[in-house]
Scaffold this motif. Structure first.
Motif, mmCIF file in Angstrom:
data_model
loop_
_atom_site.group_PDB
_atom_site.id
_atom_site.type_symbol
_atom_site.label_atom_id
_atom_site.label_comp_id
_atom_site.label_asym_id
_atom_site.label_seq_id
_atom_site.Cartn_x
_atom_site.Cartn_y
_atom_site.Cartn_z
ATOM 1 N N UNK A 40 0.881 -1.175 0.000
ATOM 2 C CA UNK A 40 0.000 0.000 0.000
ATOM 3 C C UNK A 40 0.913 1.218 0.000
ATOM 4 N N UNK A 41 0.866 2.004 -1.066
ATOM 5 C CA UNK A 41 1.752 3.156 -1.169
ATOM 6 C C UNK A 41 1.352 4.218 -0.155
ATOM 7 N N UNK A 42 2.354 4.823 0.473
ATOM 8 C CA UNK A 42 2.095 6.003 1.295
ATOM 9 C C UNK A 42 1.907 7.193 0.368
ATOM 10 N N UNK A 43 1.329 8.256 0.896
ATOM 11 C CA UNK A 43 1.173 9.453 0.071
ATOM 12 C C UNK A 43 2.548 9.969 -0.375
ATOM 13 N N UNK A 44 3.520 9.923 0.518
ATOM 14 C CA UNK A 44 4.876 10.400 0.174
ATOM 15 C C UNK A 44 5.477 9.566 -0.960
ATOM 16 N N UNK A 45 5.292 8.252 -0.899
ATOM 17 C CA UNK A 45 5.820 7.376 -1.962
ATOM 18 C C UNK A 45 5.171 7.695 -3.313
ATOM 19 N N UNK A 63 -2.435 10.878 -7.258
ATOM 20 C CA UNK A 63 -1.868 10.450 -5.972
ATOM 21 C C UNK A 63 -2.963 9.817 -5.103
ATOM 22 N N UNK A 64 -4.146 10.413 -5.116
ATOM 23 C CA UNK A 64 -5.263 9.848 -4.352
ATOM 24 C C UNK A 64 -5.630 8.445 -4.809
ATOM 25 N N UNK A 69 -5.809 2.043 -2.418
ATOM 26 C CA UNK A 69 -5.814 0.608 -2.122
ATOM 27 C C UNK A 69 -4.462 0.028 -2.522
ATOM 28 N N UNK A 70 -4.203 -1.220 -2.168
ATOM 29 C CA UNK A 70 -2.880 -1.787 -2.487
ATOM 30 C C UNK A 70 -2.583 -1.829 -3.984
#
Ligand code: DAT
Ligand code: MG
Length: 139
Positions: A40-45, A63-64, A69-70
């Motif tokens: 699951x990507x973080x917002x920063x990633x 980005x959203x 989701x993963x």
């Protein structure tokens, strides 16, 4: 020359249980999946990964979607893997994607277009290094 590219199976596809179907298209085209992880990507990633698009109007939405989701991150290996995977993915806008491509078969829209693939050998190296160490890639 054997080459590697970076792939993401995006949330719109993992949500619809399409990981296996997409991998079948990838493998059917002769690309070998030499590393793969669900994350699951973080917002920063996600912001960093797509930072070249930071000034585009769709950046926030992108980005959203990528963090909703993963995803499945992958390294694909083949002769001319970068260009080959771009061909297998199809055009960014699924309405313009050729028959048989992943995006033609599975994408919902230009934003929710099921897969990412690197657009150059140089970017493939940069993107792979954001998610995998050398010892995690088994060719
Ligand atoms: P690609 O993924 O084919 O390399 P890109 O690098 O131009 O396409 O854009 C990255 C992602 O951004 C794309 O897969 C989906 C999203 N995107 C691009 N153009 C868009 C648009 N006009 N509206 C909404 N999302 C867009
Ligand atoms: Mg791109």
């Amino acid at each position: 020359m054997t080459e590697r590219t970076f792939s993401i199976i995006k949330p719109d596809a993992t949500r619809r249980n399409l990981t296996g179907a997409i991998n079948a298209v990838i493998e059917g085209a002769g690309l070998r999946i030499v590393a793969q992880r669900r994350v699951k990507l973080s917002e920063a990633q996600a912001r960093k990964f797509y930072e070249v698009h930071a000034e585009r109007p769709f950046y926030g939405e992108l980005v959203g979607q990528m963090t909703a989701e993963p995803v499945v991150v992958q390294v694909l290996e083949a002769e001319n893997a970068v260009a080959k995977y771009r061909e297998v993915m199809g055009a960014t806008n699924p309405e313009q994607a050729a028959d048989g491509t992943i995006r033609k078969q599975f994408a919902l829209s230009i934003g929710e277009n099921s897969v990412h693939g690197s657009d150059s050998i140089e970017n493939a190296g940069i993107e792979i290094a954001q998610f995998f160490t050398d010892d995690q890639i088994v060719g």
